[in-house]
Design an enzyme around this catalytic site. Structure first.
Site, PDB file in Angstrom:
ATOM      1  N   ASP A 176       1.270  -0.985   0.303  1.00 29.42           N
ATOM      2  CA  ASP A 176       0.268  -0.082  -0.084  1.00 29.42           C
ATOM      3  C   ASP A 176       1.114   1.332   0.528  1.00 29.42           C
ATOM      4  O   ASP A 176       0.220   1.800  -0.393  1.00 29.42           O
ATOM      5  CB  ASP A 176      -0.865  -0.057   1.114  1.00 29.42           C
ATOM      6  CG  ASP A 176      -0.529  -0.128   2.317  1.00 29.42           C
ATOM      7  OD1 ASP A 176       0.664   0.887   2.484  1.00 29.42           O
ATOM      8  OD2 ASP A 176      -1.362  -0.170   3.566  1.00 29.42           O
TER       9      ASP A 176
ATOM     10  N   ASP B 101      -0.934  -5.662  -0.202  1.00 29.75           N
ATOM     11  CA  ASP B 101      -1.505  -5.582   0.913  1.00 29.75           C
ATOM     12  C   ASP B 101      -3.230  -4.965   1.241  1.00 29.75           C
ATOM     13  O   ASP B 101      -3.942  -4.334   0.380  1.00 29.75           O
ATOM     14  CB  ASP B 101      -1.121  -4.328   1.347  1.00 29.75           C
ATOM     15  CG  ASP B 101       0.197  -3.959   2.177  1.00 29.75           C
ATOM     16  OD1 ASP B 101       0.667  -5.323   2.426  1.00 29.75           O
ATOM     17  OD2 ASP B 101       1.574  -3.046   1.888  1.00 29.75           O
TER      18      ASP B 101
ATOM     19  N   LYS C  59      -1.000  -9.336   2.768  1.00 29.89           N
ATOM     20  CA  LYS C  59      -0.617  -8.757   4.132  1.00 29.89           C
ATOM     21  C   LYS C  59      -1.511  -7.835   5.085  1.00 29.89           C
ATOM     22  O   LYS C  59      -2.013  -6.937   4.397  1.00 29.89           O
ATOM     23  CB  LYS C  59       0.925  -7.929   3.034  1.00 29.89           C
ATOM     24  CG  LYS C  59       1.849  -7.694   4.691  1.00 29.89           C
ATOM     25  CD  LYS C  59       3.352  -7.017   4.253  1.00 29.89           C
ATOM     26  CE  LYS C  59       3.468  -5.555   3.916  1.00 29.89           C
ATOM     27  NZ  LYS C  59       2.802  -4.905   4.109  1.00 29.89           N
TER      28      LYS C  59
ATOM     29  N   GLU D 111      -1.094  -5.490   8.524  1.00 31.92           N
ATOM     30  CA  GLU D 111      -0.328  -5.069   9.841  1.00 31.92           C
ATOM     31  C   GLU D 111      -1.058  -5.017  10.863  1.00 31.92           C
ATOM     32  O   GLU D 111      -2.232  -4.914  11.046  1.00 31.92           O
ATOM     33  CB  GLU D 111      -0.884  -3.067   9.603  1.00 31.92           C
ATOM     34  CG  GLU D 111       0.477  -3.621   8.190  1.00 31.92           C
ATOM     35  CD  GLU D 111       0.410  -1.741   8.148  1.00 31.92           C
ATOM     36  OE1 GLU D 111      -0.052  -1.235   9.188  1.00 31.92           O
ATOM     37  OE2 GLU D 111       0.797  -1.194   6.591  1.00 31.92           O
TER      38      GLU D 111
ATOM     39  N   GLU E  75       9.611  -3.630  10.182  1.00 31.83           N
ATOM     40  CA  GLU E  75       9.949  -2.907  10.203  1.00 31.83           C
ATOM     41  C   GLU E  75      10.468  -1.679  10.763  1.00 31.83           C
ATOM     42  O   GLU E  75       9.840  -1.600  11.718  1.00 31.83           O
ATOM     43  CB  GLU E  75       9.017  -2.573   9.035  1.00 31.83           C
ATOM     44  CG  GLU E  75       9.292  -0.782   8.555  1.00 31.83           C
ATOM     45  CD  GLU E  75       8.250  -0.355   7.577  1.00 31.83           C
ATOM     46  OE1 GLU E  75       7.286  -1.176   7.367  1.00 31.83           O
ATOM     47  OE2 GLU E  75       8.746   1.042   6.994  1.00 31.83           O
TER      48      GLU E  75
HETATM   49  O1  KIV Z   1       3.814  -1.133   1.481  1.00 32.16           O
HETATM   50  C1  KIV Z   1       4.755  -1.446   1.427  1.00 32.16           C
HETATM   51  O2  KIV Z   1       5.517  -0.909   0.932  1.00 32.16           O
HETATM   52  C2  KIV Z   1       5.481  -2.363   2.643  1.00 32.16           C
HETATM   53  C3  KIV Z   1       6.587  -2.576   2.448  1.00 32.16           C
HETATM   54  C4  KIV Z   1       7.614  -0.862   3.198  1.00 32.16           C
HETATM   55  C5  KIV Z   1       7.286  -3.502   3.736  1.00 32.16           C
HETATM   56  O3  KIV Z   1       4.490  -2.779   3.495  1.00 32.16           O
END
Ligand code: KIV
Length: 256
Positions: A42, A86, A116, A118, A185
């Protein structure tokens, strides 16, 4: 490639490489570079859409960009990198049904085969477990989680004992919930070093030191394309300046 293959890479000591892509051109670069996984992060909200945080990007925009990424690959499907997308802000924070619908939409209509998410709060863990039961592989993301920017800022996380204990606990919870890997991160190196040993699933670092099972980078940062670079992502080339100089040269050549 199945997402579970990454655990095999960890077992045999093969370092996992993950790069982001946000359109067909960036996807073709990343595939040609041989990265194991492409993340449609994202971060595209900032890199490609000009927003100042990742919060405004919508599920529809993530789908649109992930479809473009899929069209950028040239290899036969079995040789293409694994694509993880994401789940954007508010697509999984409002309950399990909404999250299944959002993740399912991405897997149904694009080349993504995993999502993914968070964080690892109680509600998030329930969402992750439900997605995995529904056959949707999930990558976790701990430490600096940009969707919580209004709470955490962009500073390094888990600097004190409390923060570190919480992070260790959350990482174990994510493994138990069934995540196939965890992005870590902007945290102190000792954390990834310990988690790499303690967990069976791969720890993928960004600003988390070298002692991880793999590394992930925002491709635009590595190429020096963005105006503002995160402190932990050193550019390999000054891509922005190279592009500007080349285009300036063309503009001037047309005028002379
Ligand atoms: O959105 C993204 O690019 C990420 C990376 C920083 C891991 O989550």
């Amino acid at each position: 490639m199945l997402s579970t293959e990454l655990t095999r890479f960890k077992e045999i000591g093969r370092v996992i490489t993950i790069l982001t892509a946000w359109d067909s051109i960036s996807a073709s670069f990343v595939e040609a570079a041989g990265a194991d996984v492409v993340l449609v992060g994202d971060s595209l909200a900032m890199v490609a859409l000009g927003h100042s945080t990742t919060l405004p990007v919508t599920l529809e925009q993530m789908l649109h960009h992930t479809q473009a990424v899929g069209r950028g690959f040239s290899n036969a499907p079995e040789k293409q990198p694994l694509v993880v997308c994401d789940l954007p802000f508010l697509s999984y924070q409002c309950g399990e049904d909404k999250a299944v619908s959002a993740a399912g939409t991405l897997l149904k209509h694009s080349c993504a085969s995993a999502v993914k998410i968070e964080g690892a709060e109680t509600e998030t863990l329930l969402v992750i477990q439900r997605l995995i039961r529904m056959g949707i592989p999930v990558m976790g993301h701990l430490g600096l989680t940009p969707q919580s920017v209004h709470q955490l800022g962009y500073k390094r996380q888990a600097e004190n004992k409390n923060g570190q204990d919480k992070l260790f606990h959350q990482a174990i919870q994510l493994e138990k919930a069934g995540c196939f890997s965890i992005v870590l991160e902007h945290v102190p190196n000792e954390i990834s070093r310990k988690l790499k040993v303690d967990l069976k699933i791969p720890i993928i670092g960004i600003g988390a030191g070298n002692d991880c099972d793999g590394q992930i980078r925002v491709t635009a940062d590595l190429l020096g394309l963005t105006k503002k670079q995160p402190p932990f992502a050193k550019p390999l080339i000054s891509g922005r300046q190279i592009c500007i100089d080349a285009l300036k040269g063309w503009v001037q050549s047309q005028r002379s």
